[in-house]
Scaffold this motif. Structure first.
Motif, PDB file in Angstrom:
ATOM      1  N   MET A 121       0.823  -1.205   0.000  1.00 14.82           N
ATOM      2  CA  MET A 121       0.000   0.000   0.000  1.00 14.82           C
ATOM      3  C   MET A 121       0.863   1.264   0.000  1.00 14.82           C
ATOM      4  O   MET A 121       0.450   2.308  -0.516  1.00 14.82           O
ATOM      5  N   LEU A 122       2.050   1.147   0.548  1.00 14.90           N
ATOM      6  CA  LEU A 122       2.963   2.286   0.551  1.00 14.90           C
ATOM      7  C   LEU A 122       3.277   2.740  -0.866  1.00 14.90           C
ATOM      8  O   LEU A 122       3.568   3.924  -1.100  1.00 14.90           O
ATOM      9  N   TYR A 123       3.175   1.815  -1.837  1.00  9.65           N
ATOM     10  CA  TYR A 123       3.625   2.110  -3.199  1.00  9.65           C
ATOM     11  C   TYR A 123       2.489   2.199  -4.222  1.00  9.65           C
ATOM     12  O   TYR A 123       2.749   2.374  -5.400  1.00  9.65           O
ATOM     13  N   ARG A 124       1.223   2.086  -3.762  1.00 12.09           N
ATOM     14  CA  ARG A 124       0.115   2.259  -4.695  1.00 12.09           C
ATOM     15  C   ARG A 124       0.180   3.626  -5.373  1.00 12.09           C
ATOM     16  O   ARG A 124       0.008   3.740  -6.592  1.00 12.09           O
TER      17      ARG A 124
ATOM     18  N   ASN B 292      -1.033   2.802  15.876  1.00 13.40           N
ATOM     19  CA  ASN B 292       0.181   3.238  15.172  1.00 13.40           C
ATOM     20  C   ASN B 292       0.447   2.372  13.946  1.00 13.40           C
ATOM     21  O   ASN B 292       1.595   2.069  13.612  1.00 13.40           O
ATOM     22  N   ALA B 293      -0.630   1.987  13.247  1.00 17.76           N
ATOM     23  CA  ALA B 293      -0.515   1.127  12.069  1.00 17.76           C
ATOM     24  C   ALA B 293      -1.276   1.694  10.884  1.00 17.76           C
ATOM     25  O   ALA B 293      -1.603   0.956   9.951  1.00 17.76           O
ATOM     26  N   GLY B 294      -1.567   2.984  10.896  1.00 16.84           N
ATOM     27  CA  GLY B 294      -2.314   3.609   9.814  1.00 16.84           C
ATOM     28  C   GLY B 294      -1.419   4.070   8.678  1.00 16.84           C
ATOM     29  O   GLY B 294      -0.259   3.645   8.560  1.00 16.84           O
ATOM     30  N   PRO B 295      -1.924   4.976   7.826  1.00 22.98           N
ATOM     31  CA  PRO B 295      -1.142   5.429   6.666  1.00 22.98           C
ATOM     32  C   PRO B 295       0.233   5.984   7.051  1.00 22.98           C
ATOM     33  O   PRO B 295       1.230   5.667   6.404  1.00 22.98           O
ATOM     34  N   GLN B 296       0.293   6.799   8.078  1.00 22.45           N
ATOM     35  CA  GLN B 296       1.586   7.344   8.498  1.00 22.45           C
ATOM     36  C   GLN B 296       2.255   6.489   9.555  1.00 22.45           C
ATOM     37  O   GLN B 296       3.471   6.359   9.600  1.00 22.45           O
ATOM     38  N   GLY B 297       1.471   5.889  10.432  1.00 16.10           N
ATOM     39  CA  GLY B 297       2.050   5.149  11.548  1.00 16.10           C
ATOM     40  C   GLY B 297       2.624   3.809  11.185  1.00 16.10           C
ATOM     41  O   GLY B 297       3.544   3.330  11.830  1.00 16.10           O
ATOM     42  N   GLY B 298       2.089   3.146  10.156  1.00 11.38           N
ATOM     43  CA  GLY B 298       2.481   1.775   9.838  1.00 11.38           C
ATOM     44  C   GLY B 298       3.970   1.517   9.669  1.00 11.38           C
ATOM     45  O   GLY B 298       4.505   0.637  10.324  1.00 11.38           O
TER      46      GLY B 298
ATOM     47  N   ARG C 129      14.019  10.322   4.677  1.00 12.66           N
ATOM     48  CA  ARG C 129      14.493  10.643   3.332  1.00 12.66           C
ATOM     49  C   ARG C 129      13.614   9.949   2.274  1.00 12.66           C
ATOM     50  O   ARG C 129      12.818   9.074   2.579  1.00 12.66           O
ATOM     51  N   GLY C 130      13.792  10.382   1.031  1.00 13.58           N
ATOM     52  CA  GLY C 130      13.242   9.683  -0.118  1.00 13.58           C
ATOM     53  C   GLY C 130      11.729   9.698  -0.234  1.00 13.58           C
ATOM     54  O   GLY C 130      11.037  10.576   0.286  1.00 13.58           O
ATOM     55  N   TYR C 131      11.232   8.686  -0.938  1.00 18.31           N
ATOM     56  CA  TYR C 131       9.804   8.579  -1.220  1.00 18.31           C
ATOM     57  C   TYR C 131       8.979   8.558   0.059  1.00 18.31           C
ATOM     58  O   TYR C 131       7.864   9.090   0.099  1.00 18.31           O
ATOM     59  N   GLY C 132       9.530   7.963   1.113  1.00 19.68           N
ATOM     60  CA  GLY C 132       8.803   7.887   2.373  1.00 19.68           C
ATOM     61  C   GLY C 132       8.459   9.251   2.931  1.00 19.68           C
ATOM     62  O   GLY C 132       7.387   9.443   3.517  1.00 19.68           O
ATOM     63  N   VAL C 133       9.343  10.210   2.777  1.00 19.42           N
ATOM     64  CA  VAL C 133       9.070  11.572   3.241  1.00 19.42           C
ATOM     65  C   VAL C 133       7.911  12.170   2.441  1.00 19.42           C
ATOM     66  O   VAL C 133       6.998  12.785   3.001  1.00 19.42           O
ATOM     67  N   MET C 134       7.948  11.990   1.127  1.00 20.02           N
ATOM     68  CA  MET C 134       6.851  12.473   0.286  1.00 20.02           C
ATOM     69  C   MET C 134       5.533  11.834   0.724  1.00 20.02           C
ATOM     70  O   MET C 134       4.507  12.518   0.854  1.00 20.02           O
ATOM     71  N   PHE C 135       5.564  10.526   0.942  1.00 20.00           N
ATOM     72  CA  PHE C 135       4.368   9.817   1.358  1.00 20.00           C
ATOM     73  C   PHE C 135       3.822  10.406   2.657  1.00 20.00           C
ATOM     74  O   PHE C 135       2.627  10.727   2.759  1.00 20.00           O
TER      75      PHE C 135
ATOM     76  N   ASP D  21     -10.230   7.581   5.384  1.00 17.81           N
ATOM     77  CA  ASP D  21     -11.566   7.957   4.924  1.00 17.81           C
ATOM     78  C   ASP D  21     -11.533   8.808   3.673  1.00 17.81           C
ATOM     79  O   ASP D  21     -12.555   8.979   3.005  1.00 17.81           O
ATOM     80  N   GLN D  22     -10.349   9.328   3.314  1.00 18.01           N
ATOM     81  CA  GLN D  22     -10.181  10.147   2.115  1.00 18.01           C
ATOM     82  C   GLN D  22      -9.520   9.383   0.972  1.00 18.01           C
ATOM     83  O   GLN D  22      -9.230   9.958  -0.073  1.00 18.01           O
ATOM     84  N   GLY D  23      -9.231   8.081   1.172  1.00 15.96           N
ATOM     85  CA  GLY D  23      -8.678   7.254   0.108  1.00 15.96           C
ATOM     86  C   GLY D  23      -7.177   7.106   0.101  1.00 15.96           C
ATOM     87  O   GLY D  23      -6.626   6.404  -0.747  1.00 15.96           O
ATOM     88  N   CYS D  24      -6.478   7.776   1.030  1.00 18.31           N
ATOM     89  CA  CYS D  24      -5.013   7.655   1.133  1.00 18.31           C
ATOM     90  C   CYS D  24      -4.285   8.046  -0.144  1.00 18.31           C
ATOM     91  O   CYS D  24      -3.178   7.580  -0.400  1.00 18.31           O
ATOM     92  N   ASP D  25      -4.880   8.905  -0.956  1.00 16.59           N
ATOM     93  CA  ASP D  25      -4.183   9.431  -2.125  1.00 16.59           C
ATOM     94  C   ASP D  25      -3.307  10.601  -1.681  1.00 16.59           C
ATOM     95  O   ASP D  25      -3.459  11.130  -0.570  1.00 16.59           O
TER      96      ASP D  25
END
Length: 577
Positions: free
Chosen positions: A97-100, A439-445, A541-547, A555-559
């Motif tokens: 899901m991190l890379y969708r 602590n397992a959501g979009p940012q916490g995972g 760093r990297g893509y993770g920071v952008m994410f 609830d907003q689709g994680c886009d």
């Protein structure tokens, strides 16, 4: 009526002018061994292939791309294969899901930056369907989706196995000491026997069915098993049809409308869809400018019966059986009066026209409305002081005794902490306990991993228990089952109420009222909130920071905020020359 002519093809901007730039483009095509007759004046079709040697679901795509290219050539087009980020489900850590969104970005930019008049999107493994579709919606060229198809039924010792679902069941029996090493190895070798996606109604089959119901695939394409010869023929059909779509200028915005997204949601509910459908469908819809919400999905779930008797929400059958019973067209025919059949599809025809002649061949696999598997749809959306922005549960896949439940919370702050605890046979826990992982959501995972189906503690397994109420801001696999409340929003990592829950607090679930609450006085919750401190960011760093900086909540689709349609859509392509 033909809307495009050779001189108005998008690719003509690269190849038609008599200038130095186009000279370079034509000469490089000749370097590849092509004559001008191959590519000039013909629709150039990009075949975006998510094949990878680590993507087991797509292991047949290396061959299928040749079928697509054959179809394109037969229709007078010119096909070019373009490898895309594979985002395999099994091996990508911490979560695919991190890379969708990375796949969506890559898809959009590949299309926009190359001389493509239309695209065939080859996907199927969970995140490839939404990722490819989201990117292609934003790019705006004609597109058609080619589903990977489900794998064959699993089998061990004469028993039919469903990928994912039976893995969880046999693992619990393994932990309880009820199966031998030999049996465990036999299940391991028999549960996934061919190319293709999970053959349960997991996330892969859910999302390809959604693409089908939205009008983005050839009718019923999502149901064809990966290794069936019909899948080869369907792939060639995709090549022929996308070439025609280019001449017709049939673009995604003409197909993905409010009504099409509603159709997709209704079909998802009727199939017993994965909880992941919520996040992906909202994201896909919003790329097209359709403001689909959790409340919309809950309302549709309340009024749509589950009629696909396919595991894990169904009890008996797998996707191969679903295909033989008539497939998605047959299911959609059963609920035709609940769909907007005037919606346009990639065939150039309406959904109603595509459903003509569809039949159910086994009414235990695809049930009539008079005999549903479950009276409502697959999913329900909860609200309450634990999830003010929503949470999701799959009632059809859990024990009904948990529809109304009250019990003390056992809270874990991390996956390793939870994993160690559930294997402790002396863990103080009862069947009424509510297990909580935060602590397992979009940012916490980070990245919103599939940790939400928390394992039943070994102490309870040995007592014969196989379900309990579990709550998390994570997702869970679409092949999972059980009384799991997921996607709690806002997530705890950003200060959502789940961060304030403590072990011993009483939690109440009321499914009928769609409520999830901690029975803690408001003044105590306020005091805990004042004392809460934000954790350090997961990435440096990297893509993770952008994410982390740009991903929206569940609830907003994680886009990403900068990729959604309300952030701004290009009014035309930039002058690239």
């Amino acid at each position: 009526m033909t809307k495009k002519t050779p001189d108005t093809l998008r690719s003509a901007r690269w190849f038609a002018p008599d200038d130095l730039r186009s000279f370079g483009h034509r000469s490089r095509m000749m370097q590849l061994g092509y004559a001008e007759e191959d590519f000039r004046g013909r629709p150039i079709i990009g075949v975006l292939n998510t094949w990878s040697e680590l993507n087991t679901c797509h292991s047949h795509f290396r061959e299928r791309v040749q079928d697509v290219k054959r179809g394109v050539a037969q229709a007078g087009g010119f096909a070019v294969e373009m490898p895309s980020l594979s985002v395999d489900e099994s091996f990508t850590k911490p979560t695919s899901m991190l890379y969708r969104n990375l796949l969506a970005m890559e898809t959009e930019e590949m299309i926009r930056s190359h001389p493509l008049d239309g695209v065939v999107l080859m996907g199927g493994c969970d995140k490839t369907t939404p990722g490819l579709v989201m990117g292609a919606i934003s790019a705006g060229v004609p597109m058609i989706y080619l589903p990977a198809g489900p794998m064959l039924r699993g089998n061990y010792a004469g028993k039919i196995l469903g990928s994912g679902s039976d893995a969880w069941k046999y693992w619990d029996e393994r932990r309880a000491g009820n199966i031998t090493d030999e049996e465990w190895l036999g299940v391991q070798g028999g549960i996934a026997r061919s190319a293709g996606t999970c053959m349960t109604m997991g996330t892969a089959s859910t999302m390809t069915a959604i693409a089908d119901a939205m009008g983005l695939t050839l009718p019923g394409a999502s149901s064809i098993p990966a290794v069936d010869s019909g899948h080869m023929r369907m792939s060639a059909d995709c090549g022929r049809r996308i070439t025609e779509m280019v001449w017709e200028d049939l673009t995604p915005d003409q197909i993905i409308t409010d009504a099409a997204c509603r159709n997709a949601a209704v079909v998802a509910m009727a199939t017993g869809c994965s909880t992941n459908a919520v996040v992906h469908l909202i994201a896909m819809a919003r790329r097209a400018g359709v403001n689909l919400t959790l409340d919309d999905l809950d309302a549709l779930g309340r009024s749509t019966p589950l009629i696909a008797n396919v595991r894990p929400s169904g009890k008996d059958y797998l996707m191969e059986d679903f295909y033989y019973a008539g497939g998605l067209r047959a299911l959609m025919k059963q609920i035709e009066d609940r769909l907007d059949t005037s919606c346009l599809t990639v065939t150039g025809k309406t959904m109603g026209e595509n459903l003509e002649g569809a039949q159910v061949f086994n009414d235990d696999v695809i049930r009539p409305l008079s005999n549903p598997v479950y009276k409502e749809g697959s999913l329900a959306v909860l609200r309450g002081n634990l999830c003010p922005d929503g949470a999701v549960i799959k009632p059809a896949a859990c024990d009904p005794k948990y529809y109304q439940h009250e019990g003390p919370a056992l809270v874990f702050d991390s996956y390793p902490e939870m994993k160690a605890a559930v294997d402790d046979e002396d863990l103080e826990i009862t069947p009424d306990t509510v297990m909580v992982l935060r602590n397992a959501g979009p940012q916490g995972g980070p990245g919103f991993p599939e940790w939400g189906m928390l394992p039943i503690p070994k102490a309870l397994i040995k007592q014969g228990h196989r379900d309990m109420l579990r709550i998390s801001d994570a997702r869970m696999s679409g092949t999972s089952y059980g009384a799991c409340v997921l996607h709690v929003a806002p997530e705890s990592f950003v200060g959502g109420p789940l961060a304030l829950l403590r072990t011993g607090d009483i939690v109440r679930l009321d499914l009928d009222a769609r409520r999830l609450d901690m029975l803690v006085p408001e003044e105590e919750i306020a005091a805990r909130r004042a004392a809460w401190k934000a954790p350090e960011p997961r990435f440096g760093r990297g893509y993770g920071v952008m994410f982390s900086r740009h991903v929206s909540q569940a609830d907003q689709g994680c886009d990403f905020d900068f990729l959604q349609s309300d952030y701004g859509r290009p009014t035309g392509e930039p002058d690239i020359f």
